[in-house]
Design an enzyme around this catalytic site. Structure first.
Site, PDB file in Angstrom:
ATOM      1  N   LYS A 100       1.036  14.682   1.244  1.00 59.23           N
ATOM      2  CA  LYS A 100      -0.306  15.005   0.745  1.00 59.23           C
ATOM      3  C   LYS A 100      -0.471  16.509   0.497  1.00 59.23           C
ATOM      4  O   LYS A 100      -1.424  16.946  -0.125  1.00 59.23           O
ATOM      5  CB  LYS A 100      -1.373  14.499   1.722  1.00 59.23           C
ATOM      6  CG  LYS A 100      -1.399  12.963   1.857  1.00 59.23           C
ATOM      7  CD  LYS A 100      -2.431  12.514   2.890  1.00 59.23           C
ATOM      8  CE  LYS A 100      -2.363  11.036   3.232  1.00 59.23           C
ATOM      9  NZ  LYS A 100      -3.004  10.170   2.215  1.00 59.23           N
ATOM     10  N   LYS A 144      -8.351  14.230   4.691  1.00 53.06           N
ATOM     11  CA  LYS A 144      -7.499  13.040   4.672  1.00 53.06           C
ATOM     12  C   LYS A 144      -6.498  13.200   5.801  1.00 53.06           C
ATOM     13  O   LYS A 144      -6.424  14.276   6.407  1.00 53.06           O
ATOM     14  CB  LYS A 144      -6.757  12.930   3.331  1.00 53.06           C
ATOM     15  CG  LYS A 144      -6.034  14.230   2.919  1.00 53.06           C
ATOM     16  CD  LYS A 144      -5.328  14.113   1.575  1.00 53.06           C
ATOM     17  CE  LYS A 144      -6.275  14.147   0.390  1.00 53.06           C
ATOM     18  NZ  LYS A 144      -6.001  13.181  -0.637  1.00 53.06           N
ATOM     19  N   ARG A 145      -5.719  12.138   6.110  1.00 55.08           N
ATOM     20  CA  ARG A 145      -4.677  12.282   7.112  1.00 55.08           C
ATOM     21  C   ARG A 145      -3.762  13.450   6.739  1.00 55.08           C
ATOM     22  O   ARG A 145      -3.544  13.735   5.564  1.00 55.08           O
ATOM     23  CB  ARG A 145      -3.867  10.982   7.216  1.00 55.08           C
ATOM     24  CG  ARG A 145      -4.608   9.864   7.889  1.00 55.08           C
ATOM     25  CD  ARG A 145      -4.983  10.221   9.310  1.00 55.08           C
ATOM     26  NE  ARG A 145      -3.809  10.231  10.156  1.00 55.08           N
ATOM     27  CZ  ARG A 145      -3.575   9.391  11.153  1.00 55.08           C
ATOM     28  NH1 ARG A 145      -4.469   8.467  11.459  1.00 55.08           N
ATOM     29  NH2 ARG A 145      -2.490   9.474  11.882  1.00 55.08           N
ATOM     30  N   LYS A 160     -14.472   8.817  -3.778  1.00 54.18           N
ATOM     31  CA  LYS A 160     -15.721   9.140  -3.078  1.00 54.18           C
ATOM     32  C   LYS A 160     -16.209  10.533  -3.475  1.00 54.18           C
ATOM     33  O   LYS A 160     -17.403  10.754  -3.676  1.00 54.18           O
ATOM     34  CB  LYS A 160     -15.516   9.045  -1.556  1.00 54.18           C
ATOM     35  CG  LYS A 160     -15.182   7.621  -1.096  1.00 54.18           C
ATOM     36  CD  LYS A 160     -14.574   7.584   0.309  1.00 54.18           C
ATOM     37  CE  LYS A 160     -13.901   6.239   0.564  1.00 54.18           C
ATOM     38  NZ  LYS A 160     -13.080   6.241   1.786  1.00 54.18           N
ATOM     39  N   HIS A 205       0.798  -1.228   0.000  1.00 53.12           N
ATOM     40  CA  HIS A 205       0.000   0.000   0.000  1.00 53.12           C
ATOM     41  C   HIS A 205       0.827   1.274   0.000  1.00 53.12           C
ATOM     42  O   HIS A 205       0.254   2.361   0.055  1.00 53.12           O
ATOM     43  CB  HIS A 205      -0.930   0.053   1.215  1.00 53.12           C
ATOM     44  CG  HIS A 205      -2.037  -0.935   1.185  1.00 53.12           C
ATOM     45  ND1 HIS A 205      -3.271  -0.655   0.674  1.00 53.12           N
ATOM     46  CD2 HIS A 205      -2.071  -2.221   1.591  1.00 53.12           C
ATOM     47  CE1 HIS A 205      -4.048  -1.727   0.778  1.00 53.12           C
ATOM     48  NE2 HIS A 205      -3.335  -2.689   1.342  1.00 53.12           N
ATOM     49  N   THR A 210      -8.354   6.977  -1.994  1.00 55.59           N
ATOM     50  CA  THR A 210      -9.710   6.449  -2.174  1.00 55.59           C
ATOM     51  C   THR A 210     -10.725   7.563  -1.923  1.00 55.59           C
ATOM     52  O   THR A 210     -11.832   7.515  -2.452  1.00 55.59           O
ATOM     53  CB  THR A 210      -9.977   5.264  -1.226  1.00 55.59           C
ATOM     54  OG1 THR A 210      -9.454   5.580   0.068  1.00 55.59           O
ATOM     55  CG2 THR A 210      -9.325   4.004  -1.739  1.00 55.59           C
TER      56      THR A 210
HETATM   57  O1  B1N Z   1      -3.545   2.862   1.686  1.00 55.36           O
HETATM   58  C1  B1N Z   1      -4.661   3.255   0.892  1.00 55.36           C
HETATM   59  C2  B1N Z   1      -4.204   4.041  -0.327  1.00 55.36           C
HETATM   60  O2  B1N Z   1      -5.333   4.491  -1.046  1.00 55.36           O
HETATM   61  C3  B1N Z   1      -3.355   5.232   0.112  1.00 55.36           C
HETATM   62  O3  B1N Z   1      -2.819   5.866  -1.026  1.00 55.36           O
HETATM   63  C4  B1N Z   1      -2.223   4.755   1.019  1.00 55.36           C
HETATM   64  O4  B1N Z   1      -1.507   5.882   1.478  1.00 55.36           O
HETATM   65  C5  B1N Z   1      -2.793   3.971   2.197  1.00 55.36           C
HETATM   66  C6  B1N Z   1       1.241   1.872   7.931  1.00 55.36           C
HETATM   67  C7  B1N Z   1      -0.346   2.567   6.258  1.00 55.36           C
HETATM   68  N1  B1N Z   1      -0.558   2.956   2.735  1.00 55.36           N
HETATM   69  N2  B1N Z   1       0.090   2.580   3.859  1.00 55.36           N
HETATM   70  C8  B1N Z   1      -0.681   2.843   4.880  1.00 55.36           C
HETATM   71  C9  B1N Z   1      -1.306   2.700   7.245  1.00 55.36           C
HETATM   72  C10 B1N Z   1      -1.003   2.424   8.574  1.00 55.36           C
HETATM   73  C11 B1N Z   1       0.273   2.008   8.910  1.00 55.36           C
HETATM   74  O5  B1N Z   1       0.577   1.727  10.188  1.00 55.36           O
HETATM   75  C12 B1N Z   1       0.943   2.148   6.611  1.00 55.36           C
HETATM   76  N3  B1N Z   1      -1.820   3.385   4.439  1.00 55.36           N
HETATM   77  C13 B1N Z   1      -1.734   3.452   3.116  1.00 55.36           C
HETATM   78  C14 B1N Z   1      -5.419   2.005   0.508  1.00 55.36           C
HETATM   79  O6  B1N Z   1      -4.713   1.258  -0.419  1.00 55.36           O
END
Ligand code: B1N
Length: 836
Positions: free
Chosen positions: A570, A564-565, A676, A373, A672
């Site tokens: 970003k 968003k976060r 939306k 991801h 995502t």
């Molecule tokens: O996952 C989403 C994507 O649509 C986003 O672009 C992406 O930033 C998000 C460590 C993550 N990637 N990695 C994380 C979350 C928590 C953590 O402890 C990494 N989140 C994303 C769905 O694919």
């Protein structure tokens, strides 16, 4: 399956209070639940009592589907998807269940007749915020689509006692408050204590030769923790399928307490107990920022081991041999957080079930798929070897053996390439030693995918390049999607009715059919209605903003939204620079013609991420100045909405005119929120990053506001030695913006407050805000011009909605089912247990 006794003969057959759907029955059931479950009568009941009574009334109506589903899967030994995820950001259940059961209107009427407001009751639900952002919300959308497509599936995760913190804003700064979501009880879950399992940690291993002369290992742990499963039904949209989300809660084992109590160490025993329970206490609030904390590794091991043991139990209950594991289950690893599953399944098969290595490895690699991801280096999980070995002494042995065999394979394919060997190794030995979780996931899986076309290409070219060279056949793309049930039907009932009045309601399950509203894009009547709806929703949000923040915003202004976060990549601060640019234009010429805009921000910063927290303060500080400057005359408003979460997201997406998707190219894996917004008719201003690329392809370049450097241009600029200061020096407008910040104008004269932000931009600017600045400003000017022609704007907006079919999570799930999981739908027939 046990059947219930038939009702005594002669009993009157009435519509069952727990299943009936007539308004009268719903009202009676609701009052019955208020009395027997909440122990209240109407005069004494709180809003929350009413919410609970309604939740139980709805739950009763889905239980039969849930049990029928479990029974069918058991009887047919159905192939099942297991989605392993450290996060499930489900959002409120009530509204979604009403939509998926198809009883929203009936319940609405029943509540009205009882003098209650359904919307108020919906707002009452404390949402289970068991995730940080996109990754956790994606898992939730996928569960919705799996059930809707009638795919046998289980979601496995952690029942955090405290989910993502509640955010408050004090003096412009973020303050974190513990999320006590279980405070009033959770009507949607059922504990299953009979399926509890144990998880081991620490201690040491011993080897021995078993009665067949085989080398075996016994693990003598230092501590054992009990995992208790809590099940939540996940109902599909207008189908009988109700799958299960199974979340594990940590408890002390009785055996452990018993020993300590007996030895008289009462406090020691209680301490051990509360220590064990810490494991599922709190969600780590970091998004894409890895933190090497032991407790986090304990959490990962905890839910992974519980879930794999649960799968083995299910297999055995269905009288299937362990050899059938990969045929019965396809297990998806949602990023590397559950990657320890590769070693844990090996351990369970060998140490607990006596299997030999080759057989166990064959089963393991056929079982798993891994989804990447993110490409951000700071998110890559690697555990210090020492910490890892102390907590998981058996797993490190297994990982060494996997690595030894794997590196032998590498040597055969790529002889005399020591650099490649050290990059591919499961152990990073370049300095302090680490276990590399992405490497473990790649070696242990038969499929590896990224989450958007661009991202999947970059995965192959960058972070996982060596694995791509080694196993090109494992790599694929599955572009993310979102569920139109929650994010259109539930969030935007007015637009849903309008669309349905034109093309029927098939689009809710087959989002490609939205294309059929394209024909109305040129119909003035339809355009008018579409625009009226957007206006009404913006008015509602304006009222909400007024009551929350006391800021008045003009619902006819352009609603420009970034939620968003908060993360530097970003680039919320690039958005902020644009606001200051407009403000400077007004200050230079108060009668300048500018399109009125309302800038809305929302999002949480990781509590330890200093720069992200400063960006929140920065936005609030700009708002304080701009919102009350008489020269602005209300044409610009800046609002930071606190505590952005799923519940609030559902109000925000439908109200947007413009969606900000402005990450540095190559940094956002997919996004995502972008989908939306667009589904709800917002236009996007965005870079060629993540799924923006595919969204633009679908909606057409003429209906998308594109700006900024491409991934290749970003890489080239960095390689050539990027100097942000050059942009500052050569661009007057940019210089005035930066100087205004540095002068203390937005910080009551304090030139120190935003110094770190300014210095970072001028001298480092890792995310190339200054390089993209002019392109962004120019593009925003086109947005402003376009908004002045509302008829054309509305046309573009309709075309955005009409062309978003690809981004339904139903499509994503079909892709996974066909290309990775190889699993088929199993329709559920509704059976009446009371008829035996
Ligand atoms: O996952 C989403 C994507 O649509 C986003 O672009 C992406 O930033 C998000 C460590 C993550 N990637 N990695 C994380 C979350 C928590 C953590 O402890 C990494 N989140 C994303 C769905 O694919």
């Amino acid at each position: 399956m046990q059947t219930l006794p038939t009702p005594p003969s002669g009993s009157v057959q009435i519509e069952d209070d727990r299943t009936g759907l007539s308004i009268e029955t719903l009202k009676r059931a609701f009052l019955d639940n208020l009395f027997y479950i909440q122990g209240k009568f109407p005069a004494l009941a709180s809003k929350n009592d009413y919410y609970m009574a309604l939740a139980y009334t709805v739950r009763d109506r889905l239980l039969r589907r849930w049990l029928n589903t479990a029974e069918t899967y058991t009887n047919t030994q159905a192939r099942t998807v297991c989605y392993l995820s450290a996060e499930f950001l489900m959002g409120p259940h009530l509204g979604n269940n009403l939509i998926n059961l198809g009883i929203y209107d009936q319940i609405n009427q029943a509540m009205t007749e009882l003098g209650l407001d359904l919307n108020e009751l919906l707002q009452q639900e404390e949402e289970p915020g068991l995730g940080n952002g996109g990754l956790g919300r994606l898992a939730a959308c996928y569960l919705d689509s799996l059930a809707t497509l009638e795919i046998p599936a289980l979601g496995y995760g952690i029942r955090y006692e405290f989910g993502i913190f509640d955010q408050e804003i004090r003096d412009g700064w973020q303050v974190e408050i513990t999320d006590k979501w279980l405070r009033y009880g959770n009507p949607w879950e059922i504990a299953r204590p009979d399926w509890a399992v144990e998880v081991k940690y620490g201690g040491h291993t011993e080897s021995f030769i078993d009665e067949h002369g085989n080398y075996r290992v016994r693990w003598v742990p230092f501590k054992v923790v009990k995992g208790l499963p809590y099940d939540t039904p996940i109902l599909g949209y207008k189908v009988n399928t109700a799958n299960t989300l199974r979340l594990w809660s940590a408890e002390a084992t009785e055996s452990f307490d018993f020993g300590a109590f007996n030895s008289g160490d009462y406090f020691g025993a209680v301490h051990q107990k509360s220590n064990s329970e810490n494991i599922s206490k709190v969600l780590y609030p970091n998004d894409e920022q890895y933190q090497g904390k032991v407790l986090r590794l304990e959490q990962q091991m905890f839910f992974v081991s519980c879930s794999l043991q649960d799968m083995i139990r299910i297999l055995q209950m269905q009288n299937m041999s362990l050899e059938k594991f990969p045929e019965k289950f396809s297990v998806q690893l949602n990023d590397t957080h559950p990657a320890i599953a590769v070693a844990e399944l090996m351990r369970l098969l060998m140490d607990e079930h006596g299997m030999q290595w080759d057989n166990a490895w064959n089963i393991t690699t056929r079982t798993f798929g891994y989804t990447n991801h993110t490409l951000l280096p700071e998110a890559l999980e690697r555990w210090p070897l020492k910490l890892f070995s102390e907590l998981l002494p058996r797993h490190i042995e297994i990982i060494y053996e996997i690595n030894r065999r794997f590196l032998d394979d590498v040597r055969i394919k790529f002889p005399d390439d020591p650099g490649r060997l050290s990059r591919l190794s499961l152990i990073d030995e370049s300095g302090e030693k680490y276990v590399r979780m992405a490497n473990l996931a790649c070696v242990g899986s038969s499929a590896i995918n990224g989450v958007a076309a661009l991202h999947s290409e970059l995965v192959k070219q960058t972070v996982l390049k060596d694995f791509y060279d080694m196993y090109p056949e494992k790599f694929t793309n599955v572009t993310n999607g979102v569920t139109p049930r929650r994010f259109v039907v539930l969030s935007n009932p007015r637009m849903t009715s309008l669309i349905t009045s034109k093309i029927g309601d098939n689009w809710i399950k087959h989002l490609d059919e939205l294309r059929r509203i394209e024909q109305f894009a040129d119909d003035p009547g339809f355009r008018y209605e579409f625009r009226q709806i957007k206006q009404a929703i913006k008015q509602d949000l304006a009222n909400h903003i007024k009551s929350e923040t006391d800021v008045e915003v003009d619902p006819s202004s352009l609603f420009d939204i970034q939620v968003k976060r908060i993360h530097e990549y970003k680039r919320q601060h690039l958005n902020a620079l644009h606001i200051i640019h407009l403000y400077n234009r007004i200050k230079a010429n108060p009668s300048a013609e500018i399109t009125p805009r309302t800038f809305l921000f929302g999002g949480k910063a990781a509590p330890g991420y200093y720069m992200a927290k400063l960006i929140i303060k920065f936005i609030n500080s700009i708002g304080e100045v701009v919102n009350r400057d008489p020269d602005v005359a209300g044409r610009l408003k800046v609002v930071f909405l606190k505590d952005y979460n799923v519940k609030f997201a559902q109000r925000v997406y439908p109200a947007a005119d413009l969606s900000e998707q402005i990450s540095t190219a190559g940094k956002e894996a997919s996004g995502t929120g972008n989908m939306k917004f667009s589904m709800n008719g917002a236009l996007t201003i965005g870079t060629l990053d993540g799924a923006n690329v595919e969204i633009r392809e679908e909606v057409g370049a003429e209906n998308f506001f594109l700006f900024g450097l491409t991934t290749e241009e970003v890489a080239a600029k960095k390689a050539a030695g990027y100097r942000p200061i050059d942009y500052y020096e050569s661009n007057n407008d940019l210089r005035q913006v930066i100087d205004r910040i540095a002068s203390g104008f937005f910080s009551h004269g304090d030139t120190g407050l935003f110094r770190p932000l300014v210095d970072n931009l001028l001298h480092k600017d890792e995310y190339l805000l200054l390089a993209d600045y002019q392109s962004y400003i120019d593009c925003q000017e086109q947005v402003s011009q376009a908004y002045r022609n509302w008829d054309h704007w509305t046309r573009m907006s309709i075309l955005n909605t009409a062309r978003m079919g690809k981004f339904s999570s139903d499509r994503s799930i079909r892709d996974y089912c066909q290309n990775i999981w190889k699993v088929q739908p199993v329709p559920i027939e509704l059976k009446d247990y009371t008829q035996s």
